[in-house]
Design a protein around this motif. Structure first.
Motif, mmCIF file in Angstrom:
data_model
loop_
_atom_site.group_PDB
_atom_site.id
_atom_site.type_symbol
_atom_site.label_atom_id
_atom_site.label_comp_id
_atom_site.label_asym_id
_atom_site.label_seq_id
_atom_site.Cartn_x
_atom_site.Cartn_y
_atom_site.Cartn_z
ATOM 1 N N VAL A 270 -10.891 -7.516 1.905
ATOM 2 C CA VAL A 270 -10.390 -8.657 2.243
ATOM 3 C C VAL A 270 -9.693 -9.184 0.709
ATOM 4 O O VAL A 270 -8.614 -10.705 1.642
ATOM 5 C CB VAL A 270 -12.079 -9.391 0.295
ATOM 6 C CG1 VAL A 270 -11.333 -10.404 -0.420
ATOM 7 C CG2 VAL A 270 -13.342 -8.893 0.783
ATOM 8 N N VAL A 271 -8.625 -7.889 0.671
ATOM 9 C CA VAL A 271 -7.464 -8.564 0.377
ATOM 10 C C VAL A 271 -6.426 -8.288 1.605
ATOM 11 O O VAL A 271 -5.864 -9.027 0.987
ATOM 12 C CB VAL A 271 -7.354 -6.989 -0.493
ATOM 13 C CG1 VAL A 271 -5.465 -6.782 -0.961
ATOM 14 C CG2 VAL A 271 -7.419 -7.160 -1.914
ATOM 15 N N GLY A 272 -6.953 -7.177 2.133
ATOM 16 C CA GLY A 272 -6.471 -7.315 3.842
ATOM 17 C C GLY A 272 -6.103 -8.602 4.898
ATOM 18 O O GLY A 272 -5.312 -9.176 4.970
ATOM 19 N N GLY A 273 -7.373 -8.482 4.475
ATOM 20 C CA GLY A 273 -7.510 -10.579 5.187
ATOM 21 C C GLY A 273 -9.158 -10.133 6.344
ATOM 22 O O GLY A 273 -8.055 -9.443 6.918
ATOM 23 N N GLY A 279 -5.006 -7.330 8.896
ATOM 24 C CA GLY A 279 -5.221 -7.046 7.374
ATOM 25 C C GLY A 279 -5.768 -5.766 7.263
ATOM 26 O O GLY A 279 -6.002 -5.423 5.886
ATOM 27 N N ALA A 280 -6.530 -4.887 8.512
ATOM 28 C CA ALA A 280 -6.889 -3.933 8.159
ATOM 29 C C ALA A 280 -6.076 -2.750 7.465
ATOM 30 O O ALA A 280 -6.451 -1.745 6.963
ATOM 31 C CB ALA A 280 -7.866 -3.257 9.834
ATOM 32 N N VAL A 281 -4.816 -3.289 8.090
ATOM 33 C CA VAL A 281 -3.732 -2.088 8.035
ATOM 34 C C VAL A 281 -3.178 -2.265 6.584
ATOM 35 O O VAL A 281 -3.234 -1.286 5.450
ATOM 36 C CB VAL A 281 -2.598 -2.181 8.975
ATOM 37 C CG1 VAL A 281 -1.322 -1.230 8.616
ATOM 38 C CG2 VAL A 281 -2.778 -1.884 10.364
ATOM 39 N N GLY A 331 -6.727 -13.658 2.300
ATOM 40 C CA GLY A 331 -6.146 -11.728 2.193
ATOM 41 C C GLY A 331 -4.411 -11.951 2.218
ATOM 42 O O GLY A 331 -3.769 -13.055 2.539
ATOM 43 N N ILE A 332 -3.991 -11.131 2.254
ATOM 44 C CA ILE A 332 -2.012 -11.105 2.350
ATOM 45 C C ILE A 332 -2.129 -11.371 3.795
ATOM 46 O O ILE A 332 -1.341 -11.950 3.876
ATOM 47 C CB ILE A 332 -1.884 -9.692 2.047
ATOM 48 C CG1 ILE A 332 -2.592 -9.486 0.452
ATOM 49 C CG2 ILE A 332 -0.547 -8.865 2.063
ATOM 50 C CD1 ILE A 332 -1.708 -7.515 0.013
ATOM 51 N N ALA A 333 -3.105 -10.164 4.288
ATOM 52 C CA ALA A 333 -2.331 -10.976 6.529
ATOM 53 C C ALA A 333 -2.219 -13.157 6.441
ATOM 54 O O ALA A 333 -1.276 -13.384 6.938
ATOM 55 C CB ALA A 333 -3.298 -10.505 7.598
ATOM 56 N N GLY A 334 -3.447 -13.443 6.102
ATOM 57 C CA GLY A 334 -3.589 -14.708 6.390
ATOM 58 C C GLY A 334 -2.456 -15.493 5.154
ATOM 59 O O GLY A 334 -2.171 -15.944 5.691
ATOM 60 N N GLY A 335 -2.030 -14.889 4.100
ATOM 61 C CA GLY A 335 -1.605 -16.033 3.181
ATOM 62 C C GLY A 335 -0.036 -15.527 3.816
ATOM 63 O O GLY A 335 1.159 -16.993 3.971
#
Length: 349
Positions: A270-273, A279-281, A331-335
């Protein structure tokens, strides 16, 4: 129909090609890191160990992402597959003297079969019912590992001790540096496989099922078969991560795979995206960072602002999650992707 066509590869986009070259360059630099700074002491063996664990968690988060982000099935029990992969590798190495690297495909196949078989009855469950079923799996597996009839294999609560493989061919690397390099190679292969899967016809069918199961079924997609297969593939990824974790950590025990591990993997996704390979990384880095540094950070914050009570690590964990969910709901990747879309100059003015 949009969900199926939009997921295809875009090889003609020059920005995509530039990003691919940048990614290859970063991977080459990451692979050369042990040789460049290994003997200088700039990066300690402990730091290489931490980076290896970040990569391992990234593989686990990727496995859950394939299930939840790209196929729409919710799981609270992937820590169980992590444990199965870890114990498969540990038992094969400890009792049957199997080469550590040969245990990875064996753990992958074993976890795929278990995930697929678990996914078959779970096809009748949706949403929170599926989440509760996987929650039960996460609770049951650590207890089963302590079962007295399995102790000849699992060694019960005492766990299994392992020895980390030495570098082959006389490479001038420490064991931790070699493990970092090997784990990085495994991760690159697994992310490449996931990318190819998602860009294929089955991958587009996966996302179609996530977006609208009934519509996907009317288009001729065998939703039941796809859901069970994706569950197996997801378990395969997490099982390989568990096997690598056992080899790196040199120890497995039932208490290492409690329910909190399943939550940590879900939080990392969720946090990664969700539905994001980068996002998985990011999620893997977040899981290892929080586990390692949350305690130290809470103590420093408590001392810095002179709080009347001492913060607990889970307090910082919860506050971080709340802030990230509000600030970056994708998530961070989406942001980061949204921020880049806003600040980059538009083509043609």
């Amino acid at each position: 129909m949009t969900a199926i066509t939009s997921a295809g590869p875009m090889t003609d986009d020059p920005r995509r090609s530039l990003g691919s070259y940048a990614m290859i360059g970063l991977l080459v630099l990451a692979a050369a890191l042990p040789f460049l700074v290994g003997k200088s002491g700039w990066i300690s063996n402990f730091t290489f160990l931490q980076m290896s664990l970040m990569i391992v968690y990234a593989i686990a988060v990727l496995g859950l992402n394939l299930l939840t982000g790209f196929n729409g099935q919710i799981s609270l029990g992937h820590g169980a597959f992590f444990a199965v992969g870890a114990y498969t590798a540990a038992i094969l190495i400890d009792q049957y003297s199997v080469n550590a690297w040969l245990t990875l495909p064996i753990a992958a196949i074993f976890c795929f079969v278990i995930g697929y078989l678990f996914g078959l009855p779970a096809l009748r469950l949706e949403g929170h019912y599926l989440a509760l079923a996987t929650f039960g799996l996460a609770i049951a597996v650590p207890q089963m590992l302590k079962y007295r009839h399995l102790e000849p294999f699992t060694n019960g609560v005492m766990g299994i001790n392992l020895i980390k493989p030495d570098p082959p061919f006389g490479l001038p690397l420490s064991s931790d540096q070699w493990m970092y390099l090997a784990v990085l190679v495994v991760a690159v292969v697994m992310f490449w496989m996931a990318r190819n899967l998602l860009n294929s016809r089955p991958g587009r069918a996966m996302t179609a099922i996530r977006d609208h199961t009934m519509a996907a079924g009317t288009m001729g997609i065998d939703t039941s078969r796809y859901k069970a297969t994706v569950f197996g593939i997801s378990a395969l990824y997490v099982g390989v991560a568990g096997a690598l974790h056992a080899i790196i950590f040199e120890f497995v025990s039932p208490d290492s795979f409690r329910f909190e591990l399943s939550i940590a993997i879900l939080v990392g996704a969720v946090v990664g995206g969700v539905a994001s390979l980068p996002g998985a990384v990011i999620g893997g880095i977040f899981v290892q960072f929080i586990e390692k540094y949350a305690d130290a950070m809470t103590k420093k914050i408590s001392q810095a602002i002179h709080l009347p009570l001492e913060l607990q690590p889970w307090t910082l964990y919860g506050i971080t999650l709340i802030v990230l969910i509000y600030v970056m709901p994708g998530g961070i990747a989406g942001g980061l992707a949204s921020l880049w879309a806003r600040i980059r100059p538009r083509q043609g003015g």
